[in-house]
Write an enzyme that holds these catalytic residues in place. Structure first.
Site, PDB file in Angstrom:
ATOM      1  N   HIS A  17      41.536  41.485  41.849  1.00  0.00           N
ATOM      2  CA  HIS A  17      42.495  40.111  42.276  1.00  0.00           C
ATOM      3  C   HIS A  17      42.311  39.973  43.339  1.00  0.00           C
ATOM      4  O   HIS A  17      42.717  41.118  43.827  1.00  0.00           O
ATOM      5  CB  HIS A  17      43.124  39.562  41.131  1.00  0.00           C
ATOM      6  CG  HIS A  17      42.739  39.236  39.618  1.00  0.00           C
ATOM      7  ND1 HIS A  17      43.369  38.773  39.152  1.00  0.00           N
ATOM      8  CD2 HIS A  17      43.267  40.492  38.957  1.00  0.00           C
ATOM      9  CE1 HIS A  17      43.429  38.973  38.545  1.00  0.00           C
ATOM     10  NE2 HIS A  17      43.267  39.756  38.294  1.00  0.00           N
ATOM     11  N   ASP A  19      44.006  38.434  45.769  1.00  0.00           N
ATOM     12  CA  ASP A  19      45.065  38.330  46.174  1.00  0.00           C
ATOM     13  C   ASP A  19      46.563  39.623  45.354  1.00  0.00           C
ATOM     14  O   ASP A  19      47.175  39.524  46.058  1.00  0.00           O
ATOM     15  CB  ASP A  19      45.926  37.124  45.468  1.00  0.00           C
ATOM     16  CG  ASP A  19      45.733  37.386  43.839  1.00  0.00           C
ATOM     17  OD1 ASP A  19      45.477  37.653  42.750  1.00  0.00           O
ATOM     18  OD2 ASP A  19      46.427  35.997  43.416  1.00  0.00           O
ATOM     19  N   GLY A 173      46.065  34.245  33.831  1.00  0.00           N
ATOM     20  CA  GLY A 173      47.753  33.758  33.239  1.00  0.00           C
ATOM     21  C   GLY A 173      48.203  34.122  31.955  1.00  0.00           C
ATOM     22  O   GLY A 173      47.233  35.239  31.521  1.00  0.00           O
ATOM     23  N   HIS A 199      41.261  37.413  30.652  1.00  0.00           N
ATOM     24  CA  HIS A 199      42.559  37.865  30.178  1.00  0.00           C
ATOM     25  C   HIS A 199      42.604  38.154  28.825  1.00  0.00           C
ATOM     26  O   HIS A 199      43.001  36.497  28.787  1.00  0.00           O
ATOM     27  CB  HIS A 199      42.959  37.503  30.878  1.00  0.00           C
ATOM     28  CG  HIS A 199      43.133  38.461  32.344  1.00  0.00           C
ATOM     29  ND1 HIS A 199      41.959  37.486  33.646  1.00  0.00           N
ATOM     30  CD2 HIS A 199      43.796  39.541  33.082  1.00  0.00           C
ATOM     31  CE1 HIS A 199      41.938  38.107  34.975  1.00  0.00           C
ATOM     32  NE2 HIS A 199      43.109  39.351  34.200  1.00  0.00           N
ATOM     33  N   GLU A 202      45.891  41.943  26.366  1.00  0.00           N
ATOM     34  CA  GLU A 202      47.169  43.330  27.946  1.00  0.00           C
ATOM     35  C   GLU A 202      48.367  42.615  27.363  1.00  0.00           C
ATOM     36  O   GLU A 202      48.899  43.619  26.794  1.00  0.00           O
ATOM     37  CB  GLU A 202      46.871  42.110  29.385  1.00  0.00           C
ATOM     38  CG  GLU A 202      47.461  43.666  30.346  1.00  0.00           C
ATOM     39  CD  GLU A 202      47.675  42.501  31.390  1.00  0.00           C
ATOM     40  OE1 GLU A 202      47.063  41.318  31.908  1.00  0.00           O
ATOM     41  OE2 GLU A 202      48.086  43.148  32.548  1.00  0.00           O
ATOM     42  N   ASP A 280      42.257  45.608  39.318  1.00  0.00           N
ATOM     43  CA  ASP A 280      43.172  44.627  39.047  1.00  0.00           C
ATOM     44  C   ASP A 280      43.310  44.437  39.720  1.00  0.00           C
ATOM     45  O   ASP A 280      42.900  43.426  40.417  1.00  0.00           O
ATOM     46  CB  ASP A 280      43.521  45.292  37.393  1.00  0.00           C
ATOM     47  CG  ASP A 280      44.477  44.220  36.898  1.00  0.00           C
ATOM     48  OD1 ASP A 280      43.836  43.248  36.927  1.00  0.00           O
ATOM     49  OD2 ASP A 280      45.482  43.839  36.409  1.00  0.00           O
TER      50      ASP A 280
HETATM   51 ZN   LIG Z   1      43.820  41.465  36.069  1.00  0.00          ZN
END
Ligand SMILES: [Zn+2]
Length: 342
Positions: A17, A19, A173, A199, A202, A280
């Site tokens: 990611h 961010d 999310g 995703h 998880e 990640d």
């Molecule tokens: Zn991720």
């Protein structure tokens, strides 16, 4: 294997990611530019606020770091710079192919639209690719808490920017919010011909993976830890040729697994599943992809042949056309041959 040894190996990063990859020093610069106050004024003092400790084991602590710096990413030019520097950092770590993901709606405000953010981030990735010589693709994240309208708009933006660096679409999310209700957005993605990674497995159980591969027709799964709880599903996912983007340290930090003994990575690999290693959120976790390869090698006693197979699984799962995948495979194989000769 040490992290320094792993750095000399060619690597493929499929799940990162933008961010979660911003350098602390860059956060400080951007905060100063945007008139935003951060809890510290030098990079070393800021680090504990924006990077989890190695002992972090809860999703709440993990997400708190994002809350601290997230406003900074809305500063004009922030995502472009973050994207460029991410490519620089990955190239310095020996990554030869990077797929970087982000949700441009999360930085949209009354001064910049999601499309503005998308274009700026794509520009940063492209500049990074040109400066470093590594191949880079962008994955646009749909985001579970957003509205149907916004996610459909993100899907449209992804399709219209497929010729400008977007190679796939993700759904990110909180996993307790199902993805199936965003049927219109996924239909747009499918019709536009972009592949999907989602995703799943998880925070939630196998049912989230079933939704991802059966209902949403994802060809890659982010995390997939819950496959450890359902051998039948794991076998079916392997048969479908779905690639699993595993993120070992991230799974420890968020508490998805209590220890690597509980992580299904090695068992899935032995069962013939295409599993890959990824960071990640490298800045938040304080890791590199080389760290993850060295960690896997130490945990499961992998040698160069094992690591090469894992990196090649990434090349095969990459959102590239057949030619692109072949070129990437050759680059990986040549790099491992050079490593064996050393
Ligand atoms: Zn991720």
């Amino acid at each position: 294997m040490t992290e320094a040894e792993a750095r000399r190996l060619p690597k493929v990063e499929l799940h990162c990611h933008v961010d979660g990859a911003v350098r602390p020093a860059t956060l400080l610069d951007l905060a100063a530019k945007g008139g935003i106050t951060l809890p510290a004024t030098d990079a070393e003092s800021l680090r504990p606020y924006v990077q989890v400790s190695p002992e972090c084991r809860t999703l709440r602590d993990f997400l708190t770091t994002f809350e601290t710096f997230y406003p900074v990413l809305e500063v004009a030019g922030a995502m472009e710079r973050a994207a460029f520097e991410l490519v620089e950092d990955m190239a310095a770590d020996g990554v030869v192919h990077l797929e970087a993901r982000f949700c441009p709606a999360l930085q949209a405000n009354d001064r910049q639209s999601a499309e503005d953010v998308l274009r700026a981030t794509l520009a940063g990735l492209e500049q990074g690719a040109r400066a470093t010589g590594i191949s880079v693709g962008a994955i646009v994240c749909l985001y579970r808490p957003l509205s149907h309208a916004v996610n459909s708009e993100l899907a449209r933006l992804a399709i219209t920017h497929a010729d400008r660096g977007v190679v796939g679409v993700d759904l990110a999310g909180p996993e307790d919010l199902p993805g199936a209700p965003f049927a219109e957005a996924f239909e747009i993605v499918r019709e536009g011909g972009l592949p999907l990674t989602i995703h799943a497995g998880e925070a939630m159980g196998p049912e989230s993976i079933v939704e991802a591969v059966d209902t949403l027709v994802a060809t890659r799964i982010g995390h997939g830890v819950a496959l450890r709880d359902d051998a039948e599903l794991a076998a079916r996912v392997a048969d479908l040729g779905v690639t699993i983007e595993c993120c070992l340290t991230s799974n420890l930090h968020t508490g998805a697994v209590a220890s690597l003994d509980e992580h299904p990575f090695d068992a899935l690999r032995r069962a013939g599943q295409a599993v890959t290693l990824n960071t990640d959120d490298p800045a938040v976790s304080g890791i590199t992809l080389s760290h993850e390869l060295a960690l896997a090698a130490d945990t499961w006693d992998y040698g160069l042949d094992d690591l090469e197979q894992i990196v090649l699984a990434g090349a095969d799962g990459a959102f590239l056309d057949e030619d692109g995948q072949r070129v990437l495979r050759e680059r990986v194989t040549a790099g491992f041959e050079a490593a064996r000769a050393r």
